[in-house]
Design a protein around this motif. Structure first.
Motif, PDB file in Angstrom:
ATOM      1  N   ALA A 152       0.356   9.435   3.248  1.00  0.00           N
ATOM      2  CA  ALA A 152       1.312  10.442   3.725  1.00  0.00           C
ATOM      3  C   ALA A 152       1.895  11.270   2.589  1.00  0.00           C
ATOM      4  O   ALA A 152       2.265  12.430   2.786  1.00  0.00           O
ATOM      5  CB  ALA A 152       2.430   9.754   4.501  1.00  0.00           C
ATOM      6  N   ASP A 153       2.000  10.680   1.389  1.00  0.00           N
ATOM      7  CA  ASP A 153       2.570  11.421   0.255  1.00  0.00           C
ATOM      8  C   ASP A 153       1.508  12.165  -0.539  1.00  0.00           C
ATOM      9  O   ASP A 153       1.780  12.671  -1.632  1.00  0.00           O
ATOM     10  CB  ASP A 153       3.333  10.466  -0.665  1.00  0.00           C
ATOM     11  CG  ASP A 153       2.458   9.331  -1.183  1.00  0.00           C
ATOM     12  OD1 ASP A 153       1.250   9.315  -0.852  1.00  0.00           O
ATOM     13  OD2 ASP A 153       2.983   8.456  -1.896  1.00  0.00           O
ATOM     14  N   GLY A 154       0.272  12.224  -0.010  1.00  0.00           N
ATOM     15  CA  GLY A 154      -0.795  12.974  -0.675  1.00  0.00           C
ATOM     16  C   GLY A 154      -1.624  12.160  -1.639  1.00  0.00           C
ATOM     17  O   GLY A 154      -2.616  12.662  -2.186  1.00  0.00           O
ATOM     18  N   ILE A 155      -1.248  10.926  -1.897  1.00  0.00           N
ATOM     19  CA  ILE A 155      -2.018  10.082  -2.814  1.00  0.00           C
ATOM     20  C   ILE A 155      -3.382   9.784  -2.207  1.00  0.00           C
ATOM     21  O   ILE A 155      -3.499   9.453  -1.025  1.00  0.00           O
ATOM     22  CB  ILE A 155      -1.275   8.764  -3.099  1.00  0.00           C
ATOM     23  CG1 ILE A 155       0.018   9.052  -3.863  1.00  0.00           C
ATOM     24  CG2 ILE A 155      -2.155   7.799  -3.876  1.00  0.00           C
ATOM     25  CD1 ILE A 155       0.838   7.803  -4.136  1.00  0.00           C
ATOM     26  N   PRO A 183       1.250   7.500   7.696  1.00  0.00           N
ATOM     27  CA  PRO A 183      -0.163   7.282   8.066  1.00  0.00           C
ATOM     28  C   PRO A 183      -1.137   7.844   7.032  1.00  0.00           C
ATOM     29  O   PRO A 183      -0.771   8.710   6.232  1.00  0.00           O
ATOM     30  CB  PRO A 183      -0.276   8.051   9.380  1.00  0.00           C
ATOM     31  CG  PRO A 183       0.730   9.161   9.234  1.00  0.00           C
ATOM     32  CD  PRO A 183       1.892   8.540   8.500  1.00  0.00           C
ATOM     33  N   TRP A 184      -2.343   7.323   7.095  1.00  0.00           N
ATOM     34  CA  TRP A 184      -3.400   7.843   6.238  1.00  0.00           C
ATOM     35  C   TRP A 184      -4.281   8.782   7.064  1.00  0.00           C
ATOM     36  O   TRP A 184      -4.434   8.610   8.273  1.00  0.00           O
ATOM     37  CB  TRP A 184      -4.267   6.706   5.705  1.00  0.00           C
ATOM     38  CG  TRP A 184      -3.542   5.800   4.738  1.00  0.00           C
ATOM     39  CD1 TRP A 184      -2.286   5.942   4.257  1.00  0.00           C
ATOM     40  CD2 TRP A 184      -4.064   4.607   4.166  1.00  0.00           C
ATOM     41  NE1 TRP A 184      -1.968   4.930   3.410  1.00  0.00           N
ATOM     42  CE2 TRP A 184      -3.045   4.078   3.321  1.00  0.00           C
ATOM     43  CE3 TRP A 184      -5.261   3.920   4.251  1.00  0.00           C
ATOM     44  CZ2 TRP A 184      -3.200   2.904   2.593  1.00  0.00           C
ATOM     45  CZ3 TRP A 184      -5.444   2.754   3.527  1.00  0.00           C
ATOM     46  CH2 TRP A 184      -4.409   2.255   2.694  1.00  0.00           C
ATOM     47  N   THR A 185      -4.852   9.777   6.373  1.00  0.00           N
ATOM     48  CA  THR A 185      -5.725  10.736   7.060  1.00  0.00           C
ATOM     49  C   THR A 185      -7.002  10.926   6.257  1.00  0.00           C
ATOM     50  O   THR A 185      -7.013  10.777   5.023  1.00  0.00           O
ATOM     51  CB  THR A 185      -5.029  12.097   7.234  1.00  0.00           C
ATOM     52  OG1 THR A 185      -4.609  12.573   5.944  1.00  0.00           O
ATOM     53  CG2 THR A 185      -3.828  11.969   8.166  1.00  0.00           C
ATOM     54  N   PHE A 186      -8.069  11.275   6.969  1.00  0.00           N
ATOM     55  CA  PHE A 186      -9.349  11.524   6.318  1.00  0.00           C
ATOM     56  C   PHE A 186      -9.574  13.034   6.206  1.00  0.00           C
ATOM     57  O   PHE A 186      -9.541  13.761   7.200  1.00  0.00           O
ATOM     58  CB  PHE A 186     -10.482  10.888   7.125  1.00  0.00           C
ATOM     59  CG  PHE A 186     -11.846  11.275   6.645  1.00  0.00           C
ATOM     60  CD1 PHE A 186     -12.233  11.059   5.328  1.00  0.00           C
ATOM     61  CD2 PHE A 186     -12.759  11.875   7.512  1.00  0.00           C
ATOM     62  CE1 PHE A 186     -13.495  11.413   4.870  1.00  0.00           C
ATOM     63  CE2 PHE A 186     -14.023  12.233   7.070  1.00  0.00           C
ATOM     64  CZ  PHE A 186     -14.383  12.008   5.753  1.00  0.00           C
ATOM     65  N   CYS A 196       0.832  -1.214   0.000  1.00  0.00           N
ATOM     66  CA  CYS A 196       0.000   0.000   0.000  1.00  0.00           C
ATOM     67  C   CYS A 196       0.865   1.262   0.000  1.00  0.00           C
ATOM     68  O   CYS A 196       2.060   1.210   0.293  1.00  0.00           O
ATOM     69  CB  CYS A 196      -0.912  -0.001   1.223  1.00  0.00           C
ATOM     70  SG  CYS A 196      -2.248  -1.227   1.126  1.00  0.00           S
ATOM     71  N   PRO A 197       0.269   2.413  -0.305  1.00  0.00           N
ATOM     72  CA  PRO A 197       0.989   3.695  -0.248  1.00  0.00           C
ATOM     73  C   PRO A 197       1.493   3.977   1.166  1.00  0.00           C
ATOM     74  O   PRO A 197       1.027   3.367   2.133  1.00  0.00           O
ATOM     75  CB  PRO A 197      -0.067   4.717  -0.675  1.00  0.00           C
ATOM     76  CG  PRO A 197      -1.066   3.933  -1.450  1.00  0.00           C
ATOM     77  CD  PRO A 197      -1.112   2.577  -0.809  1.00  0.00           C
ATOM     78  N   PRO A 198       2.421   4.937   1.291  1.00  0.00           N
ATOM     79  CA  PRO A 198       2.992   5.252   2.610  1.00  0.00           C
ATOM     80  C   PRO A 198       1.917   5.678   3.617  1.00  0.00           C
ATOM     81  O   PRO A 198       0.899   6.254   3.256  1.00  0.00           O
ATOM     82  CB  PRO A 198       3.957   6.408   2.320  1.00  0.00           C
ATOM     83  CG  PRO A 198       4.255   6.284   0.856  1.00  0.00           C
ATOM     84  CD  PRO A 198       3.016   5.752   0.218  1.00  0.00           C
TER      85      PRO A 198
END
Length: 223
Positions: free
Chosen positions: A39-42, A26-29, A22-24
């Motif tokens: 984390a990289d904006g994807i 942490p993920w944010t909503f 998966c992409p880097p």
């Protein structure tokens, strides 16, 4: 089919591979854009098709269950797998060879609480989290203890036991002197000296005088 322990291991491997791809994190909503971002904006998920409470709950759920969380869960499950496994030290006891070591023992005889690893409550709880059903559990391989050795040579029980003692003594004592101890070899159930300790002066004297005392009624040779 794998047994229960191996089935869980395979599920953990698959979960780790998915998380690592998966992409880097942490993920944010992002509630304004109705997106979950890495984390990289994807953008990893769009929830704009939902609305109200469901939209926010779904977005926050996806962000909270990012790959980092999945990998932490995998690490924790592996620790449980390492504890609830068969004990190599029990391999010499066929009736306990497939028992779960992590579940411990009970009674004065230290008998395993879980006699078969497939019945381990801890592993069954983990497997349920990975979707194991009762039907799937029934289809898993069930570890079986190794076959007991049987005597097919026609020997009596006493002879078989004597042979086991002989083999053990030959390996452990190597039929040699151990300090002041005489190495013994077992014949039947009675130990018989294979190597004798140096004779005492009295024994040497009796050996010398023995031939001349054969006719004496009270004399009994020692060898």
């Amino acid at each position: 089919m794998p047994d229960l322990h191996e089935w869980i291991s395979q599920k953990i491997d698959a979960a780790e591979q998915r998380a690592q791809a998966c992409p880097p994190w942490p993920w944010t909503f992002d509630a304004d854009w109705e997106e979950v971002k890495a984390a990289d904006g994807i953008v990893v998920a769009d929830v704009f098709a939902l609305s109200g409470r469901q939209l926010r709950a779904t977005g926050e759920f996806i962000a909270a269950n990012d790959p980092a969380a999945a990998l932490r869960r995998c690490t924790a499950d592996r620790k449980i797998l390492a504890r609830h496994n068969v004990n190599p030290a029990w391999a010499d006891w066929p009736s306990q060879a497939v028992a779960c070591y992590g579940c411990g023992v009970e009674s004065d005889c230290d008998w395993p609480v879980t006699e078969n690893i497939n019945d381990c409550p801890e592993l069954l709880d983990i497997a349920e989290g990975y979707g194991l059903t009762a039907d799937e559990h029934a289809q898993l391989d069930r570890p079986a203890p190794p076959p007991r050795k049987t005597c097919t040579s026609g020997k009596t029980l006493g002879q078989a036991i004597a042979d086991v003692f002989d083999e053990f003594t030959a390996v452990q004592l190597d039929e040699t002197f151990l300090g002041n101890v005489t190495a013994h070899k077992f014949t039947g159930l009675m130990p018989i000296a294979v190597e004798l300790l140096p004779p005492t002066p009295i024994q040497r004297a009796l050996d010398i005088l023995g031939p001349h005392l054969q006719d004496e009624p009270l004399y009994r040779p020692t060898a």
